[in-house]
Scaffold this active site. Structure first.
Site, short mmCIF file in Angstrom:
data_model
loop_
_atom_site.label_atom_id
_atom_site.label_comp_id
_atom_site.label_asym_id
_atom_site.label_seq_id
_atom_site.Cartn_x
_atom_site.Cartn_y
_atom_site.Cartn_z
CG ASP A 251 66.45 17.57 36.05
OD1 ASP A 251 66.26 18.69 35.56
OD2 ASP A 251 67.25 16.75 35.56
CG ASN B 174 39.71 36.09 1.70
OD1 ASN B 174 40.38 37.01 1.25
ND2 ASN B 174 40.17 34.86 1.79
P1 ATP Z 1 67.95 15.78 40.28
O1 ATP Z 1 67.01 14.62 40.20
O2 ATP Z 1 67.25 17.03 40.58
O3 ATP Z 1 68.87 15.92 39.14
P2 ATP Z 1 69.89 14.44 41.86
O4 ATP Z 1 70.90 14.39 40.79
O5 ATP Z 1 70.38 14.69 43.24
O6 ATP Z 1 68.81 15.53 41.59
P3 ATP Z 1 69.58 11.63 41.60
O7 ATP Z 1 70.55 11.60 40.47
O8 ATP Z 1 68.38 10.76 41.57
O9 ATP Z 1 69.06 13.09 41.83
O10 ATP Z 1 70.43 11.33 42.90
C1 ATP Z 1 69.81 11.13 44.15
C2 ATP Z 1 70.86 11.05 45.22
O11 ATP Z 1 71.67 9.92 45.00
C3 ATP Z 1 71.79 12.24 45.25
O12 ATP Z 1 71.30 13.23 46.09
C4 ATP Z 1 73.08 11.64 45.79
O13 ATP Z 1 73.10 11.65 47.20
C5 ATP Z 1 73.02 10.22 45.30
N1 ATP Z 1 73.82 10.05 44.09
C6 ATP Z 1 73.78 10.78 42.97
N2 ATP Z 1 74.64 10.34 42.07
C7 ATP Z 1 75.25 9.28 42.61
C8 ATP Z 1 76.26 8.36 42.16
N3 ATP Z 1 76.80 8.46 40.95
N4 ATP Z 1 76.64 7.38 43.00
C9 ATP Z 1 76.10 7.26 44.22
N5 ATP Z 1 75.17 8.09 44.70
C10 ATP Z 1 74.74 9.08 43.92
#
Ligand code: ATP
Length: 899
Positions: free
Chosen positions: A339, A700
């Site tokens: 990731d 061996n």
């Molecule tokens: P990776 O999967 O590589 O770690 P990532 O952290 O961006 O990347 P996700 O955690 O699936 O992947 O998040 C996808 C998207 O959702 C992010 O790009 C962001 O825009 C949004 N996002 C991430 N965290 C939150 C949150 N806590 N609340 C709302 N939206 C979020």
């Protein structure tokens, strides 16, 4: 309801703790939530209830390890040999074999003891820990040390390690499928439930073996170990047997095959010997000595030692191995799916600024801390758009910020939002008092959004939404502009879409904010939103990732980024860390995935907006195409993919316990580069094992060849049974052990991964063993015949020369184990200090048995002259010189020779 009077007695099923109020419960256990148990109480209860374990790790005592040495076939053979010797009245031989038995037992005991103890120490590193409040302080303790009455602090992603009664909770949900078969998460709270409630519906309880999917809370341990519900359905105390890895199994298998293959040869040698008139005693003894030579007893134990050493090294470099069997797979890894956030990037997010329609605001955290539009300072209290954005960021949030110091606990993105709010004087606690939260739609990697519903004074709710810009825009119908709500026209939508793409392409992590009003809590969260704006976050790539990715490329390992983030941010980070092909940075978006032909999916280096289910599908695709796949993950949702991957890699810092439990390897520093370190170590371990197996078997084989040929052509034996025993059970062991402890050659990560279907020894390894067997045999006969025909010794004297030639040829042979393409004097063998120590020790032992008359007498050896020593040295060097000459020729004319 029966209540037992003694608070220390385990709660039994009739106690129905789920029906008690929390006050009754705390009184019953005589504990205060804010204080927890005292250390003295814990000690007392530990004595009473024992360890909180369903299975007991068997700690092997030294005497059981010692006793195990006598259970081996070799010892049985040797005991038979000494019996035969005493029977034939050969007292010296008989006692000599008894001494060999003792020496062999000591060596076996010493090595096995070390191996077993280091493995036990490694197991301890990987144990699950639980957050407990004792004596008023929160600390992490081994789950095995929990006792009834302990107060536990729970977070989403935790594994429940004892039966607990919930004391307080916030949005707490648990996955109880392991216990009840129910696959959907169930809500948990402190409210007591009816005494008759079935286990699957006891919302005030959390059970051992289940997992918290989200939320937080505190709970009281009511039962531990076998008294838990899980314990009651598990058979009585199970003893976990020492886990045998596939590698150890393959070694055992190899051992059996060797015994079977050589049994026939040994039989022929013995029969031929007897037929050609050799003494019956000599031939029986020889048969036993050769059988000892053929049984590679040392293999599994040296394998364990080298495994334990490799695992310890990995642990020191922040890679904890959960499952031993994964070590050999590690070395064969061909694809790593990683990731982005936190593994390739630092995951220390800071908010860079806000983007509203046709205006942008940046944040300065140092000099002149505050909000700026261009160079002009902005007061958030007078700027409605900015204030709204800050408020949504703070209120739609599950993290918490430390009081005075920097940082907080929870998702770094949410911590960054809280920190930004604090600059404007906004605190979560104040906002939540003003607008109590009534509902939350949790962040879901599938929808990529999160919403909270907060009650307003005047009635109704304000829904605060944050999430991926594309998704939030799709759910919006209006937008906020200059304090007015306007219809979100296609033009404005395109404005934000374009802006989002541009900023993401410049490396910003993007988030969108929106809100709406509702009067009905049952309504869907993500509809008719009023789009407020975008937030740009900085999350710089980790510095060591570029080198680590280059190392993977050299090592023939494909690195594939599977991120939940958007295409542009993924492309930017990939560019920064050198991932994929800079000329053809083809990125597959999750929406395109289904329509892409499999070849395209296999070729791609970056997948954006991927959800956990798609990760699972991609792993299956790789595996179907014969790849060995490593996969990183941290969330509860990642657990299936971590289990499915050949090597599941969980993050120790930001990962949940569920992910850590499902994984084969846990990176305690969350770094991508640690994966590369672990793969390197996996390769080293395998190659070391391969080397000492080749070394031992070729030694061996040479012994069997020498005796076999002499028996077939009917000449005197150049080597006697006791001498063979001495070589096998004493001198061969040390160089083999040293090979098992090698650090690996420098170019180990410049080779393609080993094929996972390949056994320990491949065809070319076997031909290596055969040819070295032939060379060593040749030089032994050379020395023997030289003694008889040139020096004029009688055969019983010449045996000393042939024995010494064999002993030293085997010692020098250790240098033939170098990588063929390495340098002759500077290679992984010459750099291995253990090899030199082993050689010195073995040389001293060999000299001792020649020059200590009592020993020489037993082994039928004689001190020899300088000129005879010269012959021994020259003859023993032949296999080494021939081997090295072959390697040099091969590296010069490599391809030519191969043809
Ligand atoms: P990776 O999967 O590589 O770690 P990532 O952290 O961006 O990347 P996700 O955690 O699936 O992947 O998040 C996808 C998207 O959702 C992010 O790009 C962001 O825009 C949004 N996002 C991430 N965290 C939150 C949150 N806590 N609340 C709302 N939206 C979020």
């Amino acid at each position: 309801m029966t209540q037992s009077s003694d608070p220390h007695e385990p709660i039994d099923r009739d106690d129905k703790v789920w029906a008690l109020s929390t006050d009754q419960l705390l009184k019953r256990f005589n504990v205060k939530v804010q204080h927890g148990l005292s250390e003295t109480e814990v000690r007392q209860k530990k004595k009473q209830f024992g360890s909180n374990q369903l299975k007991k790790q068997k700690v092997r005592s030294w005497w059981s390890i010692l006793f195990a040495q006598f259970k081996s076939i070799i010892i049985a053979l040797l005991i038979a040999a000494s019996g035969v010797a005493f029977l034939f009245g050969e007292w010296i031989e008989g006692w000599a074999i008894v001494i060999v038995i003792l020496i062999n037992t000591l060596i076996g005991f010493g090595t096995e003891m070390k191996a077993v103890r280091s493995m036990e120490a490694l197991y301890k590193l990987g144990t699950v820990k639980t957050r407990v409040r004792r004596d008023g302080k929160i600390s992490l303790v081994n789950a095995a040390d929990l006792v009834p009455g302990d107060i536990i602090i729970i977070e989403g992603g935790d594994i429940i390690t004892a039966d607990l009664r919930v004391l307080n909770s916030s949005k707490l949900q648990a996955d109880e499928s392991a216990l009840t078969g129910e696959s959907l998460p169930v809500s948990k709270s402190a409210d007591p439930v009816d005494t008759k409630t079935a286990l699957a519906e006891r919302s005030s309880m959390l059970y051992k073996g289940t997992a918290v999917t989200r939320g937080t809370g505190e709970a009281l341990v009511v039962n531990t170990g076998l008294n838990t519900e899980l314990g009651k359905i598990t058979s009585l105390v199970e003893i976990t047997e020492d886990e045998k890895t596939p590698l150890e199994k393959r070694l055992n298998d190899l051992g059996y095959k060797l015994i079977i293959a050589t049994a026939g040869i040994i039989f022929v040698i013995v029969v031929l010997g007897i037929l050609t008139g050799r003494s019956l005693f000599l031939m029986v003894e020889m048969g036993i000595a050769l059988a000892v030579a053929a049984i590679p007893e040392g293999l599994p134990i040296v394998a364990t030692i080298s495994l334990a050493r490799g695992l310890k090294l990995m642990a020191e470099k922040n890679a904890l191995v959960n499952r031993l069997s994964s070590v050999e797979t590690l070395g064969a890894t061909e694809v790593i799916c990683t990731d982005k956030t936190g593994t390739l990037t630092e995951n220390e997010l800071t908010v860079e600024g806000f983007q509203f329609y046709e205006r942008s605001i940046t944040i300065k955290t140092s000099n002149g801390r505050g909000f700026y539009e261009g160079e002009v300072s902005v007061d958030p209290k007078k700027d409605q758009e900015l204030m709204k954005a800050l408020e949504i960021g703070v209120i739609c949030n599950n993290a918490s910020l430390y009081d005075k110091t920097e940082g907080g606990s929870g998702d770094p993105l949410e911590i960054a939002l809280l920190a930004t709010g604090r600059i404007a004087g906004l605190e979560f606690e104040d906002l939540i008092k003003q607008y109590p939260e009534k509902k939350e739609t949790a962040f879901d990697p599938q929808t990529k959004m999160m919403a909270t519903w907060n009650e307003l004074d005047q009635g109704g709710y304000r829904v605060h939404v944050k999430g991926a810009p594309g998704e939030v825009l799709k759910s919006s119908t209006s937008y906020l502009h200059n304090s007015e709500i306007k219809t979100l026209t296609e033009k404005v939508k395109q404005y934000f879409i374009k802006l989002n793409q541009e900023l993401a392409a410049n490396g910003f992590r993007m988030l969108a904010l929106a809100e709406r009003f509702s009067t009905d809590l049952e309504e869907e969260s993500y509809q008719e939103l009023c789009f407020v704006g975008l937030i740009t976050f900085l999350d710089p790539p980790r510095k060591d990732v570029r080198t680590a990715i280059e190392q993977c490329r050299d090592a023939g390992i494909r690195v594939v980024m599977m991120t939940g983030d958007q295409v542009e941010t993924a492309r930017y980070i990939a560019g920064e860390v050198g991932l994929g092909d800079p000329q053809d940075q083809h990125i597959i978006h999750s929406l395109e995935l289904e329509n892409q032909p499999e070849e395209e999916q296999l070729k791609a280096h970056i997948f954006a907006r991927i959800n956990p289910k798609q990760k699972l599908d991609l792993i299956e695709l790789y595996q179907k195409n014969g790849y060995i796949v490593g996969m990183t993950g941290d969330g509860v949702n990642d657990a299936p993919a971590l289990k499915k991957a050949d090597i599941g890699i969980a993050m120790g810092e930001r990962g949940t316990q569920v992910a850590r439990e499902a994984a084969d390897i846990v990176l305690t520093d969350d770094r991508f580069s640690t994966i590369v370190v672990a793969i390197r170590e996996g390769r080293v371990i395998f190659i070391n094992i391969q080397k000492f197996v080749m070394y031992l078997i070729s030694c061996n084989v040479s012994e069997i060849m020498v005796v076999g040929i002499a028996s077939i052509i009917g000449m005197s034996l150049p080597i006697l049974p006791l001498q063979i025993l001495f070589l096998n059970l004493v001198t061969d062991v040390f160089p083999a052990l040293a090979l098992g402890l090698g650090k690996g050659s420098e170019d180990i990560m410049e080779r393609k991964p080993r094929s996972s279907t390949e056994g320990i020894l491949n065809r070319s390894n076997w031909s290596f063993i055969f040819w070295y067997g032939v060379l060593i045999t040749g030089s032994v006969f050379g020395a023997f015949l030289w003694g008889i025909h040139i020096i004029g010794q009688d055969p019983s004297q010449a045996v000393t020369m042939s024995f010494l030639t064999l002993a030293f040829a085997q010692l020098w042979h250790v240098f033939n184990m170098r990588e063929q393409q390495s340098q002759i004097f500077k290679n992984e063998i010459t750099k291995n200090i253990w090899v030199w120590l082993a050689l010195i020790l073995c040389t001293l032992l060999i000299i001792a048995i020649i020059y200590i008359p009592e020993l020489a007498l037993v082994l039928k050896l004689f001190p020899i002259s300088i000129s005879e020593w010269k012959v021994v040295i020259v003859m023993s060097l032949i296999p080494f010189v021939a081997g090295q000459a072959y390697y040099i020729l091969k590296s010069y004319y490599g391809k030519l020779l191969d043809k």
